[in-house]
Motif scaffolding. Structure first.
Motif, PDB file in Angstrom:
ATOM      1  N   ILE A  15       0.926  -1.243   0.157  1.00 37.46           N
ATOM      2  CA  ILE A  15      -0.059  -0.037  -0.251  1.00 37.46           C
ATOM      3  C   ILE A  15       0.977   1.307  -0.003  1.00 37.46           C
ATOM      4  N   LEU A  16       1.882   1.183   0.902  1.00 43.57           N
ATOM      5  CA  LEU A  16       2.840   2.411   1.070  1.00 43.57           C
ATOM      6  C   LEU A  16       3.685   2.844   0.122  1.00 43.57           C
ATOM      7  N   ILE A  17       4.279   1.729  -0.438  1.00 45.66           N
ATOM      8  CA  ILE A  17       5.276   1.848  -1.356  1.00 45.66           C
ATOM      9  C   ILE A  17       4.763   2.768  -2.857  1.00 45.66           C
ATOM     10  N   PRO A  18       3.637   2.438  -3.317  1.00 47.42           N
ATOM     11  CA  PRO A  18       3.199   3.318  -4.424  1.00 47.42           C
ATOM     12  C   PRO A  18       2.831   4.649  -4.115  1.00 47.42           C
ATOM     13  N   ALA A  19       2.180   4.790  -2.344  1.00 49.67           N
ATOM     14  CA  ALA A  19       1.859   5.922  -2.400  1.00 49.67           C
ATOM     15  C   ALA A  19       3.025   6.983  -2.054  1.00 49.67           C
ATOM     16  N   ALA A  20       4.172   6.413  -1.404  1.00 48.30           N
ATOM     17  CA  ALA A  20       5.313   7.101  -1.130  1.00 48.30           C
ATOM     18  C   ALA A  20       6.136   7.519  -2.526  1.00 48.30           C
ATOM     19  N   PHE A  21       5.975   6.931  -3.382  1.00 49.84           N
ATOM     20  CA  PHE A  21       6.673   6.990  -4.918  1.00 49.84           C
ATOM     21  C   PHE A  21       6.159   8.145  -5.335  1.00 49.84           C
ATOM     22  N   THR A  22       4.610   8.014  -5.442  1.00 48.38           N
ATOM     23  CA  THR A  22       3.990   9.126  -5.983  1.00 48.38           C
ATOM     24  C   THR A  22       4.007  10.492  -5.496  1.00 48.38           C
ATOM     25  N   SER A  23       4.189  10.597  -4.093  1.00 50.97           N
ATOM     26  CA  SER A  23       4.510  11.765  -3.433  1.00 50.97           C
ATOM     27  C   SER A  23       6.018  12.223  -3.614  1.00 50.97           C
ATOM     28  N   PHE A  24       6.946  11.265  -3.571  1.00 50.70           N
ATOM     29  CA  PHE A  24       8.362  11.623  -3.978  1.00 50.70           C
ATOM     30  C   PHE A  24       8.584  12.247  -5.361  1.00 50.70           C
ATOM     31  N   VAL A  25       7.979  11.426  -6.375  1.00 46.39           N
ATOM     32  CA  VAL A  25       8.173  11.766  -7.564  1.00 46.39           C
ATOM     33  C   VAL A  25       7.399  12.892  -8.133  1.00 46.39           C
ATOM     34  N   ALA A  26       6.098  12.954  -7.947  1.00 41.07           N
ATOM     35  CA  ALA A  26       5.147  13.759  -8.478  1.00 41.07           C
ATOM     36  C   ALA A  26       4.512  14.861  -7.545  1.00 41.07           C
ATOM     37  N   GLY A  27       4.997  14.696  -6.009  1.00 40.59           N
ATOM     38  CA  GLY A  27       4.133  15.583  -4.926  1.00 40.59           C
ATOM     39  C   GLY A  27       2.788  15.560  -4.908  1.00 40.59           C
ATOM     40  N   VAL A  28       2.284  14.182  -5.042  1.00 37.77           N
ATOM     41  CA  VAL A  28       0.850  13.825  -4.741  1.00 37.77           C
ATOM     42  C   VAL A  28       0.753  13.503  -3.300  1.00 37.77           C
ATOM     43  N   THR A  29       0.298  14.106  -2.427  1.00 43.11           N
ATOM     44  CA  THR A  29       0.554  13.700  -1.076  1.00 43.11           C
ATOM     45  C   THR A  29      -0.666  13.270  -0.499  1.00 43.11           C
ATOM     46  N   GLU A  30      -1.944  13.436  -0.955  1.00 39.88           N
ATOM     47  CA  GLU A  30      -3.050  13.235   0.026  1.00 39.88           C
ATOM     48  C   GLU A  30      -3.303  11.724   0.150  1.00 39.88           C
ATOM     49  N   PRO A  31      -3.132  10.792  -0.628  1.00 39.04           N
ATOM     50  CA  PRO A  31      -3.006   9.242  -0.348  1.00 39.04           C
ATOM     51  C   PRO A  31      -2.423   9.035   0.912  1.00 39.04           C
ATOM     52  N   ILE A  32      -1.214   9.475   1.310  1.00 44.89           N
ATOM     53  CA  ILE A  32      -0.604   9.216   2.343  1.00 44.89           C
ATOM     54  C   ILE A  32      -1.174  10.003   3.680  1.00 44.89           C
ATOM     55  N   GLU A  33      -1.322  11.346   3.362  1.00 44.16           N
ATOM     56  CA  GLU A  33      -1.945  12.264   4.257  1.00 44.16           C
ATOM     57  C   GLU A  33      -3.295  11.694   5.006  1.00 44.16           C
ATOM     58  N   PHE A  34      -4.244  11.159   4.186  1.00 46.79           N
ATOM     59  CA  PHE A  34      -5.595  10.542   4.414  1.00 46.79           C
ATOM     60  C   PHE A  34      -5.441   9.308   4.938  1.00 46.79           C
ATOM     61  N   SER A  35      -4.362   8.668   5.038  1.00 51.08           N
ATOM     62  CA  SER A  35      -4.125   7.453   5.538  1.00 51.08           C
ATOM     63  C   SER A  35      -4.042   7.688   7.133  1.00 51.08           C
ATOM     64  N   PHE A  36      -3.627   8.959   7.704  1.00 48.97           N
ATOM     65  CA  PHE A  36      -3.399   9.135   9.054  1.00 48.97           C
ATOM     66  C   PHE A  36      -4.418  10.234   9.688  1.00 48.97           C
ATOM     67  N   MET A  37      -4.864  11.095   8.628  1.00 48.74           N
ATOM     68  CA  MET A  37      -5.508  12.454   9.072  1.00 48.74           C
ATOM     69  C   MET A  37      -6.674  12.167   9.977  1.00 48.74           C
ATOM     70  N   PHE A  38      -7.390  11.221   9.941  1.00 46.41           N
ATOM     71  CA  PHE A  38      -8.549  10.906  10.329  1.00 46.41           C
ATOM     72  C   PHE A  38      -8.521  10.061  11.692  1.00 46.41           C
ATOM     73  N   VAL A  39      -7.369   8.910  11.354  1.00 47.83           N
ATOM     74  CA  VAL A  39      -7.363   8.022  12.368  1.00 47.83           C
ATOM     75  C   VAL A  39      -6.249   8.670  13.617  1.00 47.83           C
ATOM     76  N   ALA A  40      -5.515   9.329  13.157  1.00 46.37           N
ATOM     77  CA  ALA A  40      -4.584  10.167  14.281  1.00 46.37           C
ATOM     78  C   ALA A  40      -4.236  11.574  14.009  1.00 46.37           C
ATOM     79  N   PRO A  41      -5.230  12.406  14.069  1.00 49.25           N
ATOM     80  CA  PRO A  41      -5.321  13.964  13.661  1.00 49.25           C
ATOM     81  C   PRO A  41      -4.201  14.483  14.344  1.00 49.25           C
ATOM     82  N   LEU A  42      -3.423  14.144  15.456  1.00 51.62           N
ATOM     83  CA  LEU A  42      -2.320  14.643  15.997  1.00 51.62           C
ATOM     84  C   LEU A  42      -1.152  14.630  14.927  1.00 51.62           C
ATOM     85  N   LEU A  43      -1.099  13.415  14.395  1.00 54.45           N
ATOM     86  CA  LEU A  43      -0.095  13.220  13.534  1.00 54.45           C
ATOM     87  C   LEU A  43       0.017  14.375  12.198  1.00 54.45           C
ATOM     88  N   PHE A  44      -1.313  14.534  11.899  1.00 53.10           N
ATOM     89  CA  PHE A  44      -1.494  15.520  10.625  1.00 53.10           C
ATOM     90  C   PHE A  44      -0.919  16.984  11.161  1.00 53.10           C
TER      91      PHE A  44
END
Length: 531
Positions: free
Chosen positions: A313-342
């Motif tokens: 799950i995380l490798i494609p999301a991390a690759f997309t963030s690193f190469v293209a700057g698309v961060t929302e798939p990663i951010e939404f993985s912890f945004m609601f389950v752990a708001p403090l992390l966000f």
């Protein structure tokens, strides 16, 4: 009232994508032109020293820099198209006509009242040439104002029809008829009022820049914190394209906004060091490095039996963030389950701007490593200090990793792979999505039509959907009854990594595949782009 205001702001933010997302293409081509004309690179690669590549480089840089001088027109047409509810192409054409009427109306009114200054000494006077016509220097704000006005009139009067001989003046023709007196009166009014607004904007810009590192921190943190609302574009856009992000003379022309200044400076071979205003566009530290550290922390803290799935799950999301700057798939993985992390993520993102400012780094990487390589490496170390940018990124990778790992384990956050037994993760790989969808059915999805049907049903059926659009990563909808949304199906059966409901506005995060999903939804609903 609150919902109406939020809805209007989200509609505006969504419409801004049309002009904003096209401008980086111009920047990349300007950077490419700089590669072909950079003497240091020519010395290293002698094959570049030929009239074909150097000529191409000069044409690319020279022609595309002209876009920066006409941002008002670009934003006027782009915003109108984005805000128009139907017949978008007609709305864009009307916006172009309205822009021309406005510019000439203001020029003639200023001429009649003796307000025009000498054309050969306009710099710093508050007046400028737009399409060769002298008017007040309103920059990109002119396009924003006219875009909003034109879209409002278009939406209000596009369905107006007449009978008999007057019927040819209905529809789009009537929109233009109404628009003409409105923009002329607007030109007259802004001739007297805009200098006061400009003084206020300049004062705000002065306050922001005088606040120094604190202002940079707040900018970087807010740009992340507003992601759940979809309004984060309203934070960075003014700094990138208006005087809030700086005013700089480059090659005898004055440019406003961090990105405009940057594009102009990389196209000018006489510039030996980029201006510090480019730091307002240095959003890549958290995208290219920070969130990678967060992903590694989530992987290391996952349950042993879940690590294989978490990795997928995380490798494609991390690759997309690193190469293209698309961060929302990663951010939404912890945004609601752990708001403090966000919140921690937003704070660290703001701190990255401060560190770059303190170290006087002039490199940028707004949309990932691809942009970073294209924009910075050809310019050289002296012009950008790009190795220091990489070093800062590696440091933040470590900070993100240590901080996230400590908080996840200390507070037992249920991030990916740490869910309670019997519950599934909320971010799915493409393979897992298909496998899950096909359980008990004995067949695979044949095309996007089936996926569109699932999405539409989960949104309360077709009759519940008013509008469908998309931005870079989100399917953006307005619904009649948002309470009918089935978030579980959207997450588990369609692979959505996040769902945001604000009044009648619903955002479903799908990442880079959102464009194909939006087209499939439109096709299933039987809607055309202009509907």
């Amino acid at each position: 009232m609150k919902e109406r205001i939020m809805g209007s702001m989200q509609a505006f933010s969504k419409a801004m994508f049309i002009p904003v997302l096209i401008l980086p293409i111009a920047g990349i081509l300007i950077a490419l032109g700089n590669v072909f004309t950079n003497q240091k690179l020519i010395d290293i690669f002698p094959f570049l020293d030929n009239p074909v590549t150097t000529g191409l480089g000069m044409i690319l840089s020279g022609s595309l820099v002209s876009i920066l001088g006409n941002l008002g027109l670009i934003f006027c047409v782009g915003l109108t198209v984005g805000l128009a509810k139907k017949e978008k192409s007609v709305a864009g054409f009307t916006a172009l006509l309205g822009y021309l009427v406005f510019v000439n109306a203001m020029n003639k009114f200023m001429e009649l009242n003796g307000l025009l200054l000498k054309e050969d000494a306009l710099q710093g006077t508050g007046q400028t040439l737009i399409l060769g016509i002298q008017i007040l220097d309103m920059g990109v704000f002119l396009g924003i104002i006219l875009g909003i006005v034109t879209a409002y009139i278009h939406n209000k009067f596009i369905d107006t029809e007449f009978k008999g001989a007057a019927q040819i003046y209905g529809g789009s023709r009537f929109v233009f008829i109404v628009l003409i007196p409105v923009v002329i009166l607007l030109a007259v009014a802004l001739t007297y009022t805009w200098p006061f607004f400009q003084h206020g904007i300049n004062g705000l810009g002065t306050i922001i820049h005088r606040s120094g590192n604190f202002g940079l921190f707040m900018y970087g943190a807010l740009e992340r914190l507003l992601i759940p609302t979809g309004l984060h574009h309203l934070v960075y856009t003014p700094f990138l394209y208006t005087s809030l992000g700086g005013v700089q003379e480059v090659g005898g022309h004055v440019f406003e906004g961090a990105r405009n200044i940057y594009y102009a400076e990389i196209a000018d071979p006489s510039v030996t060091r980029l201006s510090k205003s480019v730091i307002w566009d240095a959003r890549g530290i958290s995208k290219m490095f920070g969130l990678l550290g967060a992903c590694l922390a989530m992987y290391h803290t996952a349950r042993p039996e879940n690590k294989a799935k978490v990795k997928a799950i995380l490798i494609p999301a991390a690759f997309t963030s690193f190469v293209a700057g698309v961060t929302e798939p990663i951010e939404f993985s912890f945004m609601f389950v752990a708001p403090l992390l966000f919140v921690v993520h937003a704070v660290l993102s703001g701190l990255s701007f401060v560190v770059l400012s303190i170290l006087d780094v002039r490199a940028i990487g707004p949309n990932g490593m691809i942009d970073f390589l294209l924009f910075n490496l050809p310019l050289g170390i002296a012009k950008t200090s790009w190795p220091m940018y990489i070093l800062v990124g590696l440091v933040f990778f470590g900070i993100y990793y240590v901080t996230f790992r400590f908080l996840i384990t200390k507070l037992n956050f249920k991030t990916i792979g740490r869910e309670d037994h019997g519950k599934e993760t909320k971010l799915y790989s493409k393979k897992e999505y298909r496998e899950k969808k096909n359980q008990g059915k004995g067949e695979k999805l044949q095309n996007n039509s089936e996926l569109a049907k699932i999405i539409i049903d989960a949104l309360g059926k077709a009759e519940n959907i008013n509008t469908v659009t998309n931005c870079y990563t989100r399917l953006r909808l307005t619904l009649k009854n948002p309470e009918l949304v089935n978030e579980s199906i959207l997450r588990n059966d369609t692979g959505a990594s996040g769902i945001i409901v604000k009044g009648q506005n619903v955002h479903v995060v799908y990442g880079l595949r959102v464009t194909s999903i939006r087209k499939a939804v439109d096709q299933y609903l039987g809607r055309k782009e202009n509907d």
